[in-house]
Design a protein around this motif. Structure first.
Motif, short mmCIF file in Angstrom:
data_model
loop_
_atom_site.label_atom_id
_atom_site.label_comp_id
_atom_site.label_asym_id
_atom_site.label_seq_id
_atom_site.Cartn_x
_atom_site.Cartn_y
_atom_site.Cartn_z
N HIS A 60 97.43 46.32 76.37
CA HIS A 60 97.33 44.86 76.52
C HIS A 60 97.45 44.19 75.15
O HIS A 60 96.54 44.29 74.32
CB HIS A 60 95.98 44.49 77.15
N HIS A 75 99.60 40.59 73.07
CA HIS A 75 100.42 39.37 73.23
C HIS A 75 101.16 39.10 71.93
O HIS A 75 100.54 38.78 70.91
CB HIS A 75 99.54 38.16 73.54
N HIS A 99 95.34 38.97 84.03
CA HIS A 99 94.05 38.68 83.39
C HIS A 99 93.05 38.36 84.51
O HIS A 99 93.30 37.46 85.33
CB HIS A 99 94.15 37.46 82.48
N HIS A 117 90.92 42.67 80.62
CA HIS A 117 89.58 42.33 80.11
C HIS A 117 88.46 42.67 81.09
O HIS A 117 87.58 43.43 80.75
CB HIS A 117 89.52 40.88 79.62
N ASP A 160 94.99 42.79 72.50
CA ASP A 160 95.04 41.38 72.87
C ASP A 160 95.71 40.56 71.75
O ASP A 160 96.90 40.65 71.55
CB ASP A 160 93.64 40.86 73.19
ZN LIG Z 1 95.32 38.85 77.16
#
Ligand SMILES: [Zn+2]
Length: 482
Positions: free
Chosen positions: A69, A71, A233, A270, A330
């Motif tokens: 995960h 971004h 998410h 998460h 993240d």
């Molecule tokens: Zn995220």
């Protein structure tokens, strides 16, 4: 095309896969041999032909990390802005009122992605799952980097809207959401046929609360038809938890279970605020069991959340409940080893015990847990027949000395400083601490202007019309500007 056979001779330490016990084990003073075709040998002296020899006397060889995960989109230019702010009415989270104001333009997105990829590989990542808005270079940069990539173009039907600093609203546009969804399907169909063979697509309804139940069900059905993974998410903030309760009376796992979408091909981003979390104050204690019995995976990214004073309760408890957990980074700093250190610390604080989680279990989550989340048994482990995705750790680095247990040194002390070389599919993507395939320094040079542009847009877009100095005040008073 030549297929070089490389041998690390007499590696001091190897984190190897033991098929008989299905776990990582240490080996000492052994050979590990690999090529583009994969790992050929892990064990005592290899007698076959080799083209290149690396002396292993001061090395630990370990599997590359699987980051489930991250971004690439805006995160590198959000650095330094909002670490000290949050929305008090939304449990201190900065996501909706602040972070959402930062939006990189297309020129900056490629630089942001380059920096993310470079930072990930320098911290030992060999596979990553990137959730982002597609830009023209997204696929080509992922391919050029040499990393193994799962590209997840996000789509949603609702945008977050903040009324003042106290209420989160949702502005729905389902037609636009469906367009983005169609574009995402077209993108993943293109990504999974990339000639590198290292790229796949993931279907990614962005957030559980910004997609209708119909869209989530449709997207999951399409993913299952294609044999692709799905990521959403879910249970990531208290604002989302309260919104779901307001809409349906359900927690995120309960809602997803009712929709029939939980399963081994689903990775939930998460998954912090479940019914056992002390902040949610629910009567039930069912969510961890829901995830465990369905085989649903959790992508645990402690750093971003711990920065806002939040943590999953606790990583050790999830593992003991039988939930498959992978680790992700993240947002920035995209440092997998920093993420691992924080995962261990947060687990022990939330679990109120040093025994909540040990280093070996954590390394398994970051390798085998991630591989399982992606449905793969050929990455995250060093064994003959697996992909040659591996990391060489420099045991002679001062931060690795003295060596009693090198994984503990790496995670608790040295972190990426000791990562010397990283290989994916038998090719070096980091060699002598240098990134092989990307113009990392060039991307860094673009960041300052990109951040200034993004900050000007944030000031224009802020519904309260605040200046940057109000949105993101300096951490110290500015006394003199000469
Ligand atoms: Zn995220």
């Amino acid at each position: 095309m030549t297929n070089t056979v490389t041998a690390v001779r007499r590696a001091a330490w190897v984190v190897a896969w033991d098929e008989s016990t299905s776990q990582h084990v240490y080996m000492q003073d052994v050979d590990i041999v690999f090529s583009k075709d994969g790992i050929l040998h892990v064990g005592p002296a290899y007698e076959g032909h080799v083209d290149e020899v690396i002396a292993g006397a001061s090395l630990m060889v370990m599997p590359g990390f699987v980051n489930v995960h991250c971004h690439s989109g805006d995160e590198p230019i959000a650095k330094g802005l909002f670490e000290d702010v949050g929305t008090a009415a939304l449990w201190g989270n900065a996501l909706y009122e602040y972070s959402a104001l930062i939006d990189a333009d297309d020129d900056a997105k490629a630089a942001c992605q380059t920096i993310m990829l470079g930072d990930l590989m320098r911290s030992g990542v060999t596979t990553h799952l990137d959730i982002a808005s597609p830009h023209s270079k997204w696929l080509s940069l992922a391919a050029e980097s040499g990393l193994r990539a799962y590209l997840a173009p996000g789509f949603r039907e609702a945008q977050w809207r903040m009324a003042g600093s106290h209420r989160l609203d949702f502005e729905w546009n389902k037609a636009r959401g469906r367009e983005r969804y169609a574009e995402a399907l077209a993108f993943v169909d293109q990504a999974c046929t990339h000639p590198s063979g290292r790229i796949d697509g993931v279907i990614a309804p962005s957030q559980i609360e910004t997609c209708s139940e119909e869209l989530i069900q449709d997207a999951v059905a399409e993913a299952r038809r294609r044999g692709m993974r799905i990521t959403i998410h879910a249970a990531q903030t208290m604002a989302e938890h309260e919104e779901l309760l307001r809409r349906t009376g359900e927690t995120a796992p309960a809602l997803l279970e009712r929709l029939g979408v939980l399963g081994p091909d689903l990775i939930l981003g998460h998954c912090i605020f479940l019914d056992h979390h002390t902040w949610t104050r629910q009567r039930s204690r069912d969510d961890l069991a829901r995830l465990a019995r369905s085989g649903t995976s959790v992508a645990h990214c402690p750093v971003t959340f711990a920065r806002s004073g939040m943590t999953l309760e606790s990583l050790g408890a999830y593992c003991r409940a039988g939930v498959n957990v992978g680790i992700g980074t993240d947002s920035y700093p995209f440092n997998m080893l920093e993420e691992l250190r924080e995962a261990l610390i947060c687990s022990r604080i939330a679990g109120r015990s040093v025994f909540d989680l040990d280093t070996g279990s954590l390394v398994s989550a970051a390798t085998l847990g991630g591989a399982k989340a992606l449905g793969r048994s050929d990455i995250g482990r060093l064994a003959a027949g697996a992909k040659a995705d591996l990391t060489l750790v420099d045991l002679s680095h001062p931060a690795m000395q003295p060596v009693h247990d090198p994984l503990r040194n790496l995670i608790h002390c040295a972190a990426e400083r000791a990562i010397r070389d990283v290989y994916v599919d038998g090719d070096a993507v980091v060699k002598g601490h240098r990134i092989v395939n990307l113009d990392y320094d060039g991307a860094i040079r673009e960041l300052q202007d990109a951040q200034k542009r993004a900050c000007r847009r944030a000031e224009q877009d802020d519904p309260q019309g605040r200046s940057l100095s109000t949105l993101a005040p300096y951490s110290l008073p500015l006394a003199v500007r000469g």
